[in-house]
Design a protein around this motif. Structure first.
Motif, PDB file in Angstrom:
ATOM      1  N   ARG A   1       5.158  -5.598  -8.891  1.00  0.00           N
ATOM      2  CA  ARG A   1       6.615  -5.757  -8.828  1.00  0.00           C
ATOM      3  C   ARG A   1       7.113  -5.749  -7.355  1.00  0.00           C
ATOM      4  O   ARG A   1       6.579  -4.772  -6.720  1.00  0.00           O
ATOM      5  CB  ARG A   1       7.528  -5.103  -9.815  1.00  0.00           C
ATOM      6  N   ALA A   2       8.187  -6.177  -7.057  1.00  0.00           N
ATOM      7  CA  ALA A   2       8.729  -5.870  -5.611  1.00  0.00           C
ATOM      8  C   ALA A   2      10.307  -5.252  -5.976  1.00  0.00           C
ATOM      9  O   ALA A   2      11.051  -5.813  -6.550  1.00  0.00           O
ATOM     10  CB  ALA A   2       8.799  -7.409  -4.729  1.00  0.00           C
ATOM     11  N   LEU A   3      10.392  -4.414  -4.980  1.00  0.00           N
ATOM     12  CA  LEU A   3      11.636  -3.680  -5.085  1.00  0.00           C
ATOM     13  C   LEU A   3      12.518  -3.999  -3.586  1.00  0.00           C
ATOM     14  O   LEU A   3      11.727  -3.963  -2.609  1.00  0.00           O
ATOM     15  CB  LEU A   3      11.490  -2.030  -4.986  1.00  0.00           C
ATOM     16  N   VAL A   4      13.560  -4.787  -3.764  1.00  0.00           N
ATOM     17  CA  VAL A   4      14.347  -5.030  -2.563  1.00  0.00           C
ATOM     18  C   VAL A   4      14.849  -3.715  -2.014  1.00  0.00           C
ATOM     19  O   VAL A   4      15.751  -3.067  -2.501  1.00  0.00           O
ATOM     20  CB  VAL A   4      15.383  -6.118  -2.625  1.00  0.00           C
ATOM     21  N   LEU A   5      14.825  -3.533  -0.529  1.00  0.00           N
ATOM     22  CA  LEU A   5      15.403  -2.453   0.104  1.00  0.00           C
ATOM     23  C   LEU A   5      16.428  -2.750   1.101  1.00  0.00           C
ATOM     24  O   LEU A   5      16.408  -3.613   1.579  1.00  0.00           O
ATOM     25  CB  LEU A   5      14.264  -1.451   0.628  1.00  0.00           C
ATOM     26  N   PRO A   6      17.514  -2.036   0.896  1.00  0.00           N
ATOM     27  CA  PRO A   6      18.638  -2.292   1.948  1.00  0.00           C
ATOM     28  C   PRO A   6      18.132  -1.787   3.339  1.00  0.00           C
ATOM     29  O   PRO A   6      17.624  -0.765   3.486  1.00  0.00           O
ATOM     30  CB  PRO A   6      19.713  -1.320   1.369  1.00  0.00           C
TER      31      PRO A   6
ATOM     32  N   ASN B   1       0.733  -1.243  -0.037  1.00  0.00           N
ATOM     33  CA  ASN B   1       0.119  -0.116  -0.175  1.00  0.00           C
ATOM     34  C   ASN B   1       0.840   1.425   0.102  1.00  0.00           C
ATOM     35  O   ASN B   1       0.455   2.283   0.436  1.00  0.00           O
ATOM     36  CB  ASN B   1      -1.008  -0.072   1.014  1.00  0.00           C
ATOM     37  N   LEU B   2       2.060   1.276  -0.745  1.00  0.00           N
ATOM     38  CA  LEU B   2       2.713   2.333  -0.747  1.00  0.00           C
ATOM     39  C   LEU B   2       2.156   3.216  -2.205  1.00  0.00           C
ATOM     40  O   LEU B   2       1.455   2.903  -2.791  1.00  0.00           O
ATOM     41  CB  LEU B   2       4.255   2.114  -1.083  1.00  0.00           C
ATOM     42  N   ARG B   3       2.611   4.581  -2.192  1.00  0.00           N
ATOM     43  CA  ARG B   3       2.068   5.495  -3.305  1.00  0.00           C
ATOM     44  C   ARG B   3       2.248   4.746  -4.514  1.00  0.00           C
ATOM     45  O   ARG B   3       3.193   3.909  -5.013  1.00  0.00           O
ATOM     46  CB  ARG B   3       2.519   6.795  -3.063  1.00  0.00           C
ATOM     47  N   HIS B   4       1.473   5.109  -5.729  1.00  0.00           N
ATOM     48  CA  HIS B   4       1.441   4.606  -6.814  1.00  0.00           C
ATOM     49  C   HIS B   4       2.594   5.282  -7.778  1.00  0.00           C
ATOM     50  O   HIS B   4       2.988   4.727  -8.777  1.00  0.00           O
ATOM     51  CB  HIS B   4       0.345   4.613  -7.572  1.00  0.00           C
ATOM     52  N   SER B   5       2.712   6.685  -7.581  1.00  0.00           N
ATOM     53  CA  SER B   5       3.621   7.399  -8.314  1.00  0.00           C
ATOM     54  C   SER B   5       4.854   7.010  -8.319  1.00  0.00           C
ATOM     55  O   SER B   5       5.739   6.464  -7.550  1.00  0.00           O
ATOM     56  CB  SER B   5       3.573   8.901  -8.009  1.00  0.00           C
ATOM     57  N   GLU B   6       5.533   6.594  -9.664  1.00  0.00           N
ATOM     58  CA  GLU B   6       7.009   6.246  -9.651  1.00  0.00           C
ATOM     59  C   GLU B   6       7.920   7.141  -8.802  1.00  0.00           C
ATOM     60  O   GLU B   6       8.815   6.697  -8.392  1.00  0.00           O
ATOM     61  CB  GLU B   6       7.289   6.312 -11.250  1.00  0.00           C
ATOM     62  N   LEU B   7       7.894   8.551  -9.014  1.00  0.00           N
ATOM     63  CA  LEU B   7       8.684   9.389  -8.378  1.00  0.00           C
ATOM     64  C   LEU B   7       8.605   9.233  -6.725  1.00  0.00           C
ATOM     65  O   LEU B   7       9.573   9.241  -6.026  1.00  0.00           O
ATOM     66  CB  LEU B   7       8.592  10.645  -8.767  1.00  0.00           C
TER      67      LEU B   7
ATOM     68  N   LEU C   1       9.814   5.561  -4.530  1.00  0.00           N
ATOM     69  CA  LEU C   1      11.141   5.092  -3.619  1.00  0.00           C
ATOM     70  C   LEU C   1      11.142   6.081  -2.304  1.00  0.00           C
ATOM     71  O   LEU C   1      11.655   5.586  -1.373  1.00  0.00           O
ATOM     72  CB  LEU C   1      12.207   5.536  -4.637  1.00  0.00           C
ATOM     73  N   ASP C   2      10.753   7.514  -2.395  1.00  0.00           N
ATOM     74  CA  ASP C   2      10.695   8.114  -1.243  1.00  0.00           C
ATOM     75  C   ASP C   2       9.854   7.649  -0.332  1.00  0.00           C
ATOM     76  O   ASP C   2      10.496   7.688   0.926  1.00  0.00           O
ATOM     77  CB  ASP C   2      10.342   9.652  -1.865  1.00  0.00           C
ATOM     78  N   HIS C   3       8.795   7.260  -0.508  1.00  0.00           N
ATOM     79  CA  HIS C   3       7.693   6.338   0.510  1.00  0.00           C
ATOM     80  C   HIS C   3       8.498   5.099   0.959  1.00  0.00           C
ATOM     81  O   HIS C   3       8.316   4.956   2.263  1.00  0.00           O
ATOM     82  CB  HIS C   3       6.343   6.330  -0.215  1.00  0.00           C
ATOM     83  N   ALA C   4       8.910   4.571  -0.093  1.00  0.00           N
ATOM     84  CA  ALA C   4       9.375   3.167   0.774  1.00  0.00           C
ATOM     85  C   ALA C   4      10.721   3.578   1.680  1.00  0.00           C
ATOM     86  O   ALA C   4      10.798   2.769   2.665  1.00  0.00           O
ATOM     87  CB  ALA C   4      10.124   2.287  -0.537  1.00  0.00           C
ATOM     88  N   HIS C   5      11.815   4.434   1.447  1.00  0.00           N
ATOM     89  CA  HIS C   5      12.727   4.664   2.367  1.00  0.00           C
ATOM     90  C   HIS C   5      12.076   5.298   3.551  1.00  0.00           C
ATOM     91  O   HIS C   5      12.501   4.969   4.771  1.00  0.00           O
ATOM     92  CB  HIS C   5      13.934   5.626   1.610  1.00  0.00           C
ATOM     93  N   ALA C   6      11.040   6.148   3.588  1.00  0.00           N
ATOM     94  CA  ALA C   6      10.660   6.787   4.815  1.00  0.00           C
ATOM     95  C   ALA C   6       9.833   5.409   5.635  1.00  0.00           C
ATOM     96  O   ALA C   6      10.087   5.749   6.947  1.00  0.00           O
ATOM     97  CB  ALA C   6       9.617   8.031   4.414  1.00  0.00           C
ATOM     98  N   ALA C   7       9.134   4.759   4.869  1.00  0.00           N
ATOM     99  CA  ALA C   7       8.608   3.794   5.730  1.00  0.00           C
ATOM    100  C   ALA C   7       9.588   2.715   6.155  1.00  0.00           C
ATOM    101  O   ALA C   7       9.351   2.151   7.471  1.00  0.00           O
ATOM    102  CB  ALA C   7       7.696   2.840   4.740  1.00  0.00           C
TER     103      ALA C   7
ATOM    104  N   ALA D   1       9.368  -4.009  -0.941  1.00  0.00           N
ATOM    105  CA  ALA D   1       8.315  -3.197  -1.146  1.00  0.00           C
ATOM    106  C   ALA D   1       7.626  -3.426  -2.559  1.00  0.00           C
ATOM    107  O   ALA D   1       7.987  -3.418  -3.550  1.00  0.00           O
ATOM    108  CB  ALA D   1       8.915  -1.612  -1.315  1.00  0.00           C
ATOM    109  N   LEU D   2       6.309  -3.598  -2.508  1.00  0.00           N
ATOM    110  CA  LEU D   2       5.521  -4.082  -3.469  1.00  0.00           C
ATOM    111  C   LEU D   2       5.209  -2.744  -4.277  1.00  0.00           C
ATOM    112  O   LEU D   2       4.484  -1.948  -3.815  1.00  0.00           O
ATOM    113  CB  LEU D   2       4.333  -4.744  -3.093  1.00  0.00           C
ATOM    114  N   ARG D   3       5.379  -2.803  -5.623  1.00  0.00           N
ATOM    115  CA  ARG D   3       5.122  -1.866  -6.469  1.00  0.00           C
ATOM    116  C   ARG D   3       3.869  -1.986  -7.107  1.00  0.00           C
ATOM    117  O   ARG D   3       3.799  -3.189  -7.819  1.00  0.00           O
ATOM    118  CB  ARG D   3       6.267  -1.565  -7.436  1.00  0.00           C
TER     119      ARG D   3
END
Length: 98
Positions: free
Chosen positions: A90-95, A41-47, A50-56, A79-81
């Protein structure tokens, strides 16, 4: 790995100071030494994604992980896109930094 916590709601603040709620699934191995966190349930916008994923991730690391996982656990964060037109989810692997 077993699902130990499904759709756990976490509140975080984005870089613009707005509060958001996301859901986290926690998967752990039997000994609790490895875990996989899935952020949904992170935001849909591409830009913004990543900002929301890192803040989360920052909110998780400082406020929630000490209560969800045992100390010293090896953690992978996905982080599920969300799916968009003609695209799969898609899923993004976060460090995860200690």
């Amino acid at each position: 790995m077993t699902l130990t916590c499904s759709a756990h709601e976490i509140e975080f603040r984005d870089p613009l100071g707005q509060d958001h709620i996301l859901q986290v699934d926690v998967w752990r191995d039997v000994g609790g030494l490895r875990a996989v966190l899935v952020l949904r349930n992170l935001r849909h916008s591409e830009l913004d994604f990543l900002d929301h994923a890192h803040a989360a991730l920052h909110a998780l690391h400082h406020d929630w992980l000490p209560y969800l996982l045992r100390p010293g656990a090896s953690v992978m964060v996905l982080a599920l896109r969300p799916a968009q037109s003609n695209r799969k989810t898609r899923a993004l692997v976060l460090p995860l930094s200690a």
